[in-house]
Scaffold this motif. Structure first.
Motif, PDB file in Angstrom:
ATOM      1  N   GLN A 145      27.509  45.191  58.048  1.00  0.00           N
ATOM      2  CA  GLN A 145      28.479  44.131  58.281  1.00  0.00           C
ATOM      3  C   GLN A 145      29.479  44.011  57.135  1.00  0.00           C
ATOM      4  O   GLN A 145      30.650  43.676  57.354  1.00  0.00           O
ATOM      5  CB  GLN A 145      27.758  42.792  58.490  1.00  0.00           C
ATOM      6  N   LEU A 146      29.036  44.308  55.905  1.00  0.00           N
ATOM      7  CA  LEU A 146      29.962  44.320  54.771  1.00  0.00           C
ATOM      8  C   LEU A 146      31.014  45.407  54.972  1.00  0.00           C
ATOM      9  O   LEU A 146      32.209  45.185  54.705  1.00  0.00           O
ATOM     10  CB  LEU A 146      29.183  44.550  53.477  1.00  0.00           C
ATOM     11  N   LEU A 147      30.601  46.561  55.447  1.00  0.00           N
ATOM     12  CA  LEU A 147      31.568  47.625  55.757  1.00  0.00           C
ATOM     13  C   LEU A 147      32.533  47.175  56.836  1.00  0.00           C
ATOM     14  O   LEU A 147      33.762  47.337  56.702  1.00  0.00           O
ATOM     15  CB  LEU A 147      30.826  48.884  56.199  1.00  0.00           C
ATOM     16  N   PHE A 148      32.016  46.611  57.914  1.00  0.00           N
ATOM     17  CA  PHE A 148      32.879  46.169  59.013  1.00  0.00           C
ATOM     18  C   PHE A 148      33.868  45.101  58.551  1.00  0.00           C
ATOM     19  O   PHE A 148      35.038  45.108  58.946  1.00  0.00           O
ATOM     20  CB  PHE A 148      32.037  45.630  60.164  1.00  0.00           C
ATOM     21  N   ALA A 149      33.400  44.179  57.705  1.00  0.00           N
ATOM     22  CA  ALA A 149      34.294  43.128  57.200  1.00  0.00           C
ATOM     23  C   ALA A 149      35.396  43.723  56.336  1.00  0.00           C
ATOM     24  O   ALA A 149      36.531  43.221  56.317  1.00  0.00           O
ATOM     25  CB  ALA A 149      33.488  42.101  56.403  1.00  0.00           C
ATOM     26  N   SER A 150      35.070  44.778  55.618  1.00  0.00           N
ATOM     27  CA  SER A 150      36.057  45.419  54.744  1.00  0.00           C
ATOM     28  C   SER A 150      37.084  46.196  55.542  1.00  0.00           C
ATOM     29  O   SER A 150      38.279  46.198  55.208  1.00  0.00           O
ATOM     30  CB  SER A 150      35.343  46.350  53.760  1.00  0.00           C
ATOM     31  N   VAL A 151      36.645  46.867  56.599  1.00  0.00           N
ATOM     32  CA  VAL A 151      37.541  47.679  57.424  1.00  0.00           C
ATOM     33  C   VAL A 151      38.367  46.814  58.359  1.00  0.00           C
ATOM     34  O   VAL A 151      39.507  47.137  58.695  1.00  0.00           O
ATOM     35  CB  VAL A 151      36.725  48.723  58.214  1.00  0.00           C
ATOM     36  N   GLY A 152      37.798  45.693  58.805  1.00  0.00           N
ATOM     37  CA  GLY A 152      38.486  44.847  59.775  1.00  0.00           C
ATOM     38  C   GLY A 152      38.411  45.440  61.170  1.00  0.00           C
ATOM     39  O   GLY A 152      37.415  46.054  61.543  1.00  0.00           O
ATOM     40  N   ASP A 153      39.476  45.287  61.936  1.00  0.00           N
ATOM     41  CA  ASP A 153      39.482  45.742  63.327  1.00  0.00           C
ATOM     42  C   ASP A 153      40.058  47.145  63.494  1.00  0.00           C
ATOM     43  O   ASP A 153      40.383  47.552  64.617  1.00  0.00           O
ATOM     44  CB  ASP A 153      40.294  44.763  64.195  1.00  0.00           C
ATOM     45  N   ASP A 154      40.173  47.878  62.416  1.00  0.00           N
ATOM     46  CA  ASP A 154      40.797  49.198  62.461  1.00  0.00           C
ATOM     47  C   ASP A 154      39.754  50.269  62.777  1.00  0.00           C
ATOM     48  O   ASP A 154      39.119  50.840  61.880  1.00  0.00           O
ATOM     49  CB  ASP A 154      41.477  49.487  61.113  1.00  0.00           C
ATOM     50  N   ASP A 155      39.574  50.543  64.062  1.00  0.00           N
ATOM     51  CA  ASP A 155      38.562  51.521  64.474  1.00  0.00           C
ATOM     52  C   ASP A 155      38.876  52.922  63.973  1.00  0.00           C
ATOM     53  O   ASP A 155      37.971  53.701  63.681  1.00  0.00           O
ATOM     54  CB  ASP A 155      38.440  51.540  66.000  1.00  0.00           C
ATOM     55  N   SER A 156      40.149  53.257  63.879  1.00  0.00           N
ATOM     56  CA  SER A 156      40.505  54.589  63.400  1.00  0.00           C
ATOM     57  C   SER A 156      40.150  54.744  61.922  1.00  0.00           C
ATOM     58  O   SER A 156      39.711  55.820  61.488  1.00  0.00           O
ATOM     59  CB  SER A 156      41.995  54.867  63.626  1.00  0.00           C
ATOM     60  N   LEU A 157      40.312  53.686  61.145  1.00  0.00           N
ATOM     61  CA  LEU A 157      39.928  53.724  59.733  1.00  0.00           C
ATOM     62  C   LEU A 157      38.412  53.842  59.603  1.00  0.00           C
ATOM     63  O   LEU A 157      37.908  54.605  58.768  1.00  0.00           O
ATOM     64  CB  LEU A 157      40.424  52.474  59.014  1.00  0.00           C
ATOM     65  N   LEU A 158      37.686  53.110  60.425  1.00  0.00           N
ATOM     66  CA  LEU A 158      36.224  53.202  60.401  1.00  0.00           C
ATOM     67  C   LEU A 158      35.770  54.625  60.700  1.00  0.00           C
ATOM     68  O   LEU A 158      34.886  55.171  60.023  1.00  0.00           O
ATOM     69  CB  LEU A 158      35.633  52.227  61.418  1.00  0.00           C
ATOM     70  N   HIS A 159      36.369  55.240  61.695  1.00  0.00           N
ATOM     71  CA  HIS A 159      36.028  56.621  62.047  1.00  0.00           C
ATOM     72  C   HIS A 159      36.380  57.573  60.909  1.00  0.00           C
ATOM     73  O   HIS A 159      35.629  58.508  60.603  1.00  0.00           O
ATOM     74  CB  HIS A 159      36.752  57.021  63.334  1.00  0.00           C
ATOM     75  N   GLN A 160      37.519  57.343  60.275  1.00  0.00           N
ATOM     76  CA  GLN A 160      37.942  58.198  59.168  1.00  0.00           C
ATOM     77  C   GLN A 160      36.920  58.163  58.031  1.00  0.00           C
ATOM     78  O   GLN A 160      36.522  59.197  57.491  1.00  0.00           O
ATOM     79  CB  GLN A 160      39.310  57.750  58.664  1.00  0.00           C
ATOM     80  N   VAL A 161      36.484  56.958  57.663  1.00  0.00           N
ATOM     81  CA  VAL A 161      35.566  56.804  56.537  1.00  0.00           C
ATOM     82  C   VAL A 161      34.174  57.319  56.868  1.00  0.00           C
ATOM     83  O   VAL A 161      33.539  57.985  56.037  1.00  0.00           O
ATOM     84  CB  VAL A 161      35.507  55.323  56.112  1.00  0.00           C
ATOM     85  N   LEU A 162      33.702  57.038  58.062  1.00  0.00           N
ATOM     86  CA  LEU A 162      32.315  57.361  58.406  1.00  0.00           C
ATOM     87  C   LEU A 162      32.127  58.761  58.975  1.00  0.00           C
ATOM     88  O   LEU A 162      31.018  59.299  58.919  1.00  0.00           O
ATOM     89  CB  LEU A 162      31.766  56.347  59.414  1.00  0.00           C
ATOM     90  N   VAL A 163      33.185  59.359  59.510  1.00  0.00           N
ATOM     91  CA  VAL A 163      33.041  60.654  60.184  1.00  0.00           C
ATOM     92  C   VAL A 163      33.958  61.712  59.570  1.00  0.00           C
ATOM     93  O   VAL A 163      33.492  62.737  59.057  1.00  0.00           O
ATOM     94  CB  VAL A 163      33.310  60.527  61.699  1.00  0.00           C
ATOM     95  N   ASP A 164      35.252  61.492  59.626  1.00  0.00           N
ATOM     96  CA  ASP A 164      36.213  62.521  59.233  1.00  0.00           C
ATOM     97  C   ASP A 164      36.121  62.905  57.769  1.00  0.00           C
ATOM     98  O   ASP A 164      36.089  64.090  57.408  1.00  0.00           O
ATOM     99  CB  ASP A 164      37.640  62.079  59.555  1.00  0.00           C
TER     100      ASP A 164
END
Length: 266
Positions: free
Chosen positions: A240-259
Motif C-alpha cells: 500500500q505504501l508503494l501504491f500511495a507513492s505511485v498514485g493512479d498511474d498504472d503505467s508507472l506502476l508497471h514500469q517500476v515493477l516489471v519493465d
C-alpha cells in the motif's frame, strides 16, 4: 500487482535446524501472498559462508536473479558459476550498523570484476556514506543501484543534503534507486508510513525509468538496526505504501515493477 511484478530485494537463509532457516518455499509463499512472480535474492551474510547454498537456492527458482557478496578469495570460476545461476550484481556495504566497509583496493577490484561480467553494483549506504562517495559513484562506468534509498531519514523531509545528492546521482544514466526500507525510517510508523511517501514520489518523478521496488523481506534488524526491538512490517502495508507513492498511474506502476527490473536483471 501487475502480471510479472518483481521484488528486487529479499533474502533466504538456507540453514536447516537453526533459527536462521528461511527456505526458498517461504520466500515463494511470501511472493504469492502479494502477487509477485519474479525476484532478486540478495545473498545474506549467513549465505556468504556457503556459496553452494546460495547457488542451489537460485537454481531452484528460474524466475529469480541474484546479488552476491564476494571476497578476495572468490575465484573467477566461482563468479562464472554465480553468473550461470542468475547473479547479476555484487553488493558492497558501507553502513555503519553492519560494521563493514570495503577498502579502496577491494572496491576497485569488485567494480572491475562486475564490469567484466556485465553486472552492476548494489551499494548499501547511509546518508553520510552517500555524501562521501557521491563523486566516486558519479564517475563509475557501470550501472549502480543505490540500495534502500541510502537509508535516508524520511522524518527529516526532502530539504536535506542526502536527498539532494540522491536525486542528483539518480539523474545520471547509470544510477538507479531502490525504493525499499522507507518504512524503516518513517517516524509515524505503520500502517501508512506517511513520511516515506514524499521521498518515494520524488524518486519516482526524478528518473522513473531507473527505479526499483522491493520488500526487503524478512526485515532483519528491524526497525532501527542499532536497536532492533520492533515487529517487522506487514507485507500488505508495504504494498500500500508503494501504491500511495505511485498514485493512479498504472503505467508507472508497471514500469517500476516489471519493465525496469526486467531490463536490469536480464
Amino acid at each position: 500487482m501487475p502480471l510479472g511484478a518483481w521484488d528486487t530485494h529479499f533474502h533466504t537463509q538456507n540453514a536447516p535446524g537453526t533459527s536462521h532457516h528461511l527456505p526458498v518455499e517461504a520466500a515463494r509463499t511470501m511472493h504469492r501472498s502479494i502477487g509477485v512472480q519474479r525476484g532478486v535474492m540478495v545473498q545474506s551474510r549467513l549465505h556468504a559462508a556457503r556459496d553452494e547454498d546460495f547457488i542451489a537456492d537460485l537454481e531452484s527458482v528460474p524466475e529469480w536473479r541474484g546479488v552476491a557478496l564476494i571476497t578476495e578469495s572468490t575465484t573467477d570460476a566461482e563468479l562464472d558459476r554465480l553468473h550461470a545461476a542468475g547473479v547479476r550484481a555484487i553488493r558492497l556495504t558501507y553502513v555503519g550498523f553492519l560494521n563493514r566497509r570495503p577498502s579502496v583496493e577491494s572496491f576497485r577490484r569488485d567494480v572491475q570484476r562486475a564490469a567484466d561480467r556485465g553486472w552492476h553494483l548494489l551499494l548499501h549506504l547511509e546518508p553520510n556514506n552517500l555524501l562521501e562517495l557521491a563523486g566516486t559513484i558519479a564517475s563509475l562506468e557501470l550501472p549502480v543501484v543505490l540500495d534502500h534509498c541510502a537509508h535516508i531519514r524520511t522524518g527529516k523531509g526532502l530539504d536535506q543534503p542526502a536527498v539532494k545528492t540522491l536525486l542528483a546521482l539518480h539523474q545520471l544514466p547509470h544510477c538507479w534507486v531502490k525504493i525499499s526500507s522507507l518504512d524503516r525510517w518513517a517516524p509515524s510508523g505503520a500502517p501508512a508510513y506517511s513520511e516515506a511517501i514524499p521521498l518515494a514520489r520524488a524518486v519516482l518523478a526524478n528518473a522513473p525509468e531507473r527505479v526499483l521496488w522491493a520488500t526487503d523481506w524478512p526485515h532483519v534488524m528491524y526497525k532501527d538496526p542499532r536497536n532492533s526491538v520492533d515487529e517487522p512490517p506487514a507485507l500488505g502495508d508495504l504494498v500500500q505504501l508503494l501504491f500511495a507513492s505511485v498514485g493512479d498511474d498504472d503505467s508507472l506502476l508497471h514500469q517500476v515493477l516489471v519493465d525496469n527490473p526486467l531490463r536490469l536483471y536480464s
